[in-house]
Design a protein around this motif. Structure first.
Motif, short mmCIF file in Angstrom:
data_model
loop_
_atom_site.label_atom_id
_atom_site.label_comp_id
_atom_site.label_asym_id
_atom_site.label_seq_id
_atom_site.Cartn_x
_atom_site.Cartn_y
_atom_site.Cartn_z
N SER A 382 21.73 -18.45 -10.51
CA SER A 382 21.31 -18.50 -9.10
C SER A 382 20.90 -19.75 -8.84
CB SER A 382 20.52 -17.43 -8.70
OG SER A 382 20.66 -16.18 -8.97
N SER A 383 22.03 -20.74 -8.53
CA SER A 383 21.31 -22.24 -8.08
C SER A 383 20.71 -22.45 -7.02
CB SER A 383 22.44 -23.38 -8.55
OG SER A 383 23.41 -22.87 -8.04
N GLY A 384 19.98 -23.34 -6.84
CA GLY A 384 19.39 -23.65 -5.55
C GLY A 384 18.11 -22.94 -4.98
N THR A 385 18.10 -22.94 -3.71
CA THR A 385 16.99 -22.11 -3.01
C THR A 385 17.30 -21.21 -2.29
OG1 THR A 385 16.83 -23.55 -1.19
CG2 THR A 385 15.47 -24.23 -3.19
N LYS A 386 16.59 -20.24 -1.67
CA LYS A 386 16.91 -19.11 -0.86
C LYS A 386 15.71 -19.19 0.14
CE LYS A 386 19.00 -15.59 0.45
NZ LYS A 386 19.12 -16.28 1.93
N VAL A 387 16.26 -19.00 1.51
CA VAL A 387 15.42 -19.10 2.60
C VAL A 387 15.30 -17.58 2.84
CG1 VAL A 387 15.26 -19.73 5.12
CG2 VAL A 387 16.58 -21.18 3.53
N LEU A 388 14.06 -17.31 3.10
CA LEU A 388 13.62 -15.78 3.45
C LEU A 388 13.12 -15.41 4.53
CD1 LEU A 388 11.88 -15.22 -0.32
CD2 LEU A 388 14.12 -14.43 0.44
N SER A 389 13.40 -14.54 5.17
CA SER A 389 12.70 -14.04 6.67
C SER A 389 11.67 -13.09 6.23
CB SER A 389 13.76 -13.60 7.49
OG SER A 389 14.92 -14.14 7.51
N VAL A 390 10.46 -13.31 6.30
CA VAL A 390 9.38 -12.37 5.82
C VAL A 390 8.73 -11.75 6.92
CG1 VAL A 390 7.28 -12.03 4.65
CG2 VAL A 390 9.07 -13.38 3.80
N SER A 391 8.67 -10.45 7.02
CA SER A 391 8.13 -9.68 8.32
C SER A 391 7.47 -8.33 7.96
CB SER A 391 9.09 -9.48 9.50
OG SER A 391 10.00 -8.68 9.10
N GLY A 392 6.82 -7.90 9.04
CA GLY A 392 6.33 -6.49 8.48
C GLY A 392 4.64 -6.74 8.26
N ASP A 393 4.08 -6.25 7.57
CA ASP A 393 2.64 -6.16 7.41
C ASP A 393 2.08 -7.33 6.57
OD1 ASP A 393 2.13 -3.75 8.69
OD2 ASP A 393 2.88 -2.64 7.22
N VAL A 394 2.11 -8.60 7.01
CA VAL A 394 1.84 -9.79 6.21
C VAL A 394 1.01 -10.65 7.50
CG1 VAL A 394 3.74 -9.69 4.78
CG2 VAL A 394 4.20 -10.96 7.04
N ALA A 395 0.24 -11.43 6.91
CA ALA A 395 -0.75 -12.21 7.75
C ALA A 395 0.19 -13.20 8.40
CB ALA A 395 -2.04 -12.71 7.18
N ARG A 396 1.25 -13.74 7.76
CA ARG A 396 2.02 -15.02 8.33
C ARG A 396 3.30 -14.73 8.28
NH1 ARG A 396 -2.32 -16.35 5.62
NH2 ARG A 396 -1.50 -16.37 3.56
N ALA A 415 2.58 -15.32 2.31
CA ALA A 415 2.64 -14.67 3.46
C ALA A 415 1.51 -13.84 3.81
CB ALA A 415 3.88 -13.75 3.57
N GLY A 416 0.55 -13.42 2.98
CA GLY A 416 -0.54 -13.00 3.15
C GLY A 416 -0.57 -11.36 3.13
N ALA A 417 0.51 -11.03 2.28
CA ALA A 417 0.42 -9.45 2.35
C ALA A 417 -0.58 -8.57 1.55
CB ALA A 417 1.92 -9.13 1.60
N ALA A 418 -1.30 -7.85 2.02
CA ALA A 418 -2.17 -7.10 1.24
C ALA A 418 -1.87 -5.53 1.26
CB ALA A 418 -3.66 -7.32 1.96
N ASP A 419 -2.35 -4.95 0.00
CA ASP A 419 -2.18 -3.57 -0.17
C ASP A 419 -0.82 -3.12 0.32
OD1 ASP A 419 -3.38 -1.16 -0.63
OD2 ASP A 419 -3.83 -0.57 1.32
N VAL A 420 0.04 -3.80 -0.82
CA VAL A 420 1.64 -3.50 -0.34
C VAL A 420 1.80 -2.13 -0.78
CG1 VAL A 420 3.77 -4.35 -0.80
CG2 VAL A 420 1.98 -6.04 -0.38
N GLN A 421 2.68 -1.38 -0.13
CA GLN A 421 3.23 -0.24 -0.67
C GLN A 421 4.79 -0.09 -0.81
OE1 GLN A 421 3.58 4.60 0.93
NE2 GLN A 421 3.35 2.98 2.60
N ALA A 422 5.51 -0.77 -0.06
CA ALA A 422 6.79 -1.20 -0.45
C ALA A 422 7.35 -2.26 0.30
CB ALA A 422 7.65 0.16 0.22
N VAL A 423 8.47 -2.85 -0.13
CA VAL A 423 9.10 -4.02 0.39
C VAL A 423 10.54 -3.61 0.34
CG1 VAL A 423 9.45 -6.34 0.08
CG2 VAL A 423 7.53 -5.33 -0.75
N THR A 424 11.39 -3.93 1.73
CA THR A 424 12.73 -4.10 1.57
C THR A 424 13.35 -5.32 1.32
OG1 THR A 424 12.72 -4.17 3.99
CG2 THR A 424 12.77 -2.09 3.42
N THR A 425 14.03 -5.55 0.48
CA THR A 425 14.71 -7.17 0.25
C THR A 425 15.90 -7.26 0.63
OG1 THR A 425 15.54 -5.96 -2.06
CG2 THR A 425 13.16 -7.08 -2.06
N ALA A 426 16.69 -6.34 1.40
CA ALA A 426 18.07 -6.66 1.79
C ALA A 426 18.06 -5.96 3.10
CB ALA A 426 19.07 -6.31 0.78
N GLY A 427 17.10 -6.02 4.14
CA GLY A 427 17.13 -5.29 5.32
C GLY A 427 17.40 -3.60 5.18
N ALA A 428 18.32 -3.32 6.01
CA ALA A 428 18.54 -1.70 5.98
C ALA A 428 19.62 -1.31 4.84
CB ALA A 428 19.18 -1.58 7.38
#
Ligand code: SF4
Length: 590
Positions: A382-396, A415-428
């Motif tokens: 996987s060359s290069g970078t990935k631009v991520l959209s981070v949302s939900g229970d995060v401070a930033r 992003a200031g996530a705390a006490d994480v229970q779950a993360v979706t990594t490809a939307g729905a």
């Protein structure tokens, strides 16, 4: 309107947009006139008009308010805000007010998850909606103040870039990329893109160099470049930010692709939710034409390339490349049967390359710096970078660009996530990771993502996420093939049943059966991925589902006693004998 579009049938979707702008909806007489003017069967016009969520074949309110029902907006209170607006305007969700003034409903993710809750009013995106704003909006609607005269700051959309790497930090001179690409020539560009290992950033990770070469070598006189800016994956908004902040790089990428494959025509397919960007993007294209960076001779002497922006109309499935091409041709966005693949027979049968916004922006930098430059960033696969959209229970919440190989935990920490229970990594449409999996890395060989990262802390009931996902796919399935059309609807019903605390283990097994059926038999990626998040959630967060089981055996989905409540209300009878269980015990059911 027809003259403006040259009476070309494949402009149908754009024509319908313009007609709707005139009337506020698409009256039957207008559809007949369009069919007549384009020499199309009326049913063809009607089926396109009826396919897209943002085309209205029935009257809608003079003010059309659509609340995003993505899970992140819901967590931020969107349902209560919608209810509040409905109460202020005295109308029911999904209905038009009797005086035709307003209609309020929901829509899929609006691409503003970092600044939700969000809504669209007459197609205009409004982030950060509050109860006070709702009250003020209701007042403006009742006073019939045009949306154009509403406070401008209500519509201010922020870019919120928190971490930049090569793509978002890059500074380049106008024309620099085209100059470098022209110096390399078509073969040189193809070689560098192949050497770079660049893979499609939409999520599938298909090698870009392979796609471009296949298109370049396909027989045909006219080739087409398409930029897929229809990001509709719930939780994704990075293409919005790239279009806002690095549009020239995206256009440069399209020009580079055109040079490589020999295309003279390009389309940028912009999702309807981003319509507010359209004037700005069109103005920049015009400036580039004036600067010689687009249009006649922009790829070299006698080598012209120009770009037309095509506005989508609210259909998630148009993110699939063959559905997008159907939409570009003015048809309902239903995925094609493949082969033939778009690279050999795409738009109007011409060899067509479809690439994501981020892929094209990265390709522009490859043309400038060479393939080895990109290869040096990221991982082996996987060359290069990935631009991520981070949302939900995060401070930033916002945009984070990181080299491939970055651990998910590092992104979440930033992003200031705390006490994480779950993360979706490809939307729905992808897996849902638990707190124990955050060491995993953003890379095609580990956590492959189109860029949507939604975070849920331990206060969240993950069943709500599953319920939201099931309804999203039931709404967005294009209906072309039975496994997906029926399977997504069945899943939504099963989750409704569980939400009403009337489920049984049988329903969870039924979800598994639907998963296996849809995985094997669906026609396109939507059906194949529609159950991935549900499966992960039901497996990793089982208690959230089991809490909703009414019994350990079979529970019918249909509650006859509840269904009779309307009859009881109308007959004003609610005594024990008016209930099903009481009738049975009294022997009245025999
Ligand atoms: Fe349409 Fe779903 Fe079939 Fe894809 S899998 S073609 S979205 S019905």
């Amino acid at each position: 309107v027809l003259a403006r579009h040259g009476h070309r049938p494949h402009r149908l979707l754009q024509i319908l947009h313009d007609v709707q702008d005139l009337y506020g909806w698409l009256p039957p007489e207008a559809l007949t006139a369009v069919a007549h003017g384009l020499h199309l069967p009326r049913v063809a016009v009607e089926s396109t008009a009826g396919f897209y969520s943002f085309l209205y074949t029935r009257p809608v309110g003079q003010y059309r308010v659509l609340f995003s029902d993505n899970i992140t907006d819901c967590l931020l209170g969107a349902p209560a805000l919608m209810q509040r607006l409905c109460e202020r305007l005295w109308l029911e969700p999904g209905k038009v007010s009797p005086d035709g003034l307003a209609s309020v409903a929901t829509t899929s993710c609006t691409g503003l998850c970092d600044q939700g809750p969000a809504l669209l009013v007459n197609g205009r995106a409004m982030p950060r909606v509050t109860p006070e704003r709702i009250d003020a909006m209701a007042g403006l609607i009742q006073q019939r103040v045009p949306v154009a005269d509403w406070p401008e700051d209500w519509f201010a959309i922020e870019d919120r870039i928190h971490r930049r790497d090569v793509l978002l930090r890059h500074v380049w001179r106008p024309g620099e990329v085209l100059q470098a690409a022209r110096a390399r020539g078509a073969q040189g560009v193809l070689n560098e893109v192949a050497r770079s290992g660049l893979r499609g950033r939409g999520g599938a990770g298909f090698p870009t160099g392979f796609k471009w070469r296949a298109c370049a070598e396909a027989p045909g006189a006219q080739r087409v470049i398409v930029c897929n800016a229809d990001e509709g994956e719930p939780g994704t908004f990075k293409d919005r930010v790239l279009l806002s902040t690095a549009f020239d790089l995206v256009v440069d990428g399209m020009c580079v692709a055109a040079l490589a494959v020999g295309a003279r025509l390009g389309f940028l397919y912009l999702r309807a939710e981003y319509r507010y960007l359209l004037p700005r993007l069109q103005a920049r294209l015009a400036e580039r034409r004036a600067q010689g960076l687009l249009g006649a001779g922009c790829l070299g002497p006698g080598l012209d390339f120009d770009i037309d922006i095509h506005l989508g109309a609210g259909a998630y499935i148009c993110g699939e490349e063959s559905a997008l091409i159907e939409s570009l041709e003015g048809k309902p966005g239903k995925p094609r049967i493949r082969p033939p693949f778009p690279v050999t027979q795409g738009y109007l049968g011409r060899p067509t390359t479809v690439n994501n916004v981020e892929t094209l922006a990265t390709a522009a930098l490859v043309a400038l710096h060479g393939g080895d430059w990109l290869r040096a960033i990221g991982t082996e696969s996987s060359s290069g970078t990935k631009v991520l959209s981070v949302s939900g229970d995060v401070a930033r919440p916002g945009i984070y660009e990181c080299p491939f190989g970055t651990p998910l935990a590092e992104v979440l920490h930033a992003a200031g996530a705390a006490d994480v229970q779950a993360v979706t990594t490809a939307g729905a449409a992808g897996p849902c990771l638990s707190a124990g999996e955050l060491h995993r890395r953003i890379a095609f060989e580990d956590v492959a993502t189109g860029g949507s990262i939604m975070v849920f802390d331990r206060s969240r009931d993950l069943f709500e996420l599953a319920h939201n996902v099931a309804h999203f796919f039931a709404h967005e399935s294009c209906g072309f093939c039975t496994p997906c059309r029926v399977g997504t609807a069945v899943n939504a019903r099963l989750l409704d049943k569980l939400a009403a605390h009337r489920g049984s283990p049988y329903d969870l097994e039924e979800m598994d059966r639907m998963h296996r059926l849809m995985q094997g038999a669906s026609h396109c990626g939507l059906g194949n991925t529609a159950t991935l998040a549900l499966q992960d959630l039901a497996r990793k967060f089982r208690p959230a589902f089991e809490r909703r089981l009414a019994s350990t055996t079979y529970e019918p989905a249909f509650d006859l006693d509840a269904a009779l409540s309307e009859a009881r209300r109308m007959t004003r009878r609610d005594d024990a004998l008016a209930h099903l269980g009481s009738n049975r015990s009294a022997g009245l059911g025999q």
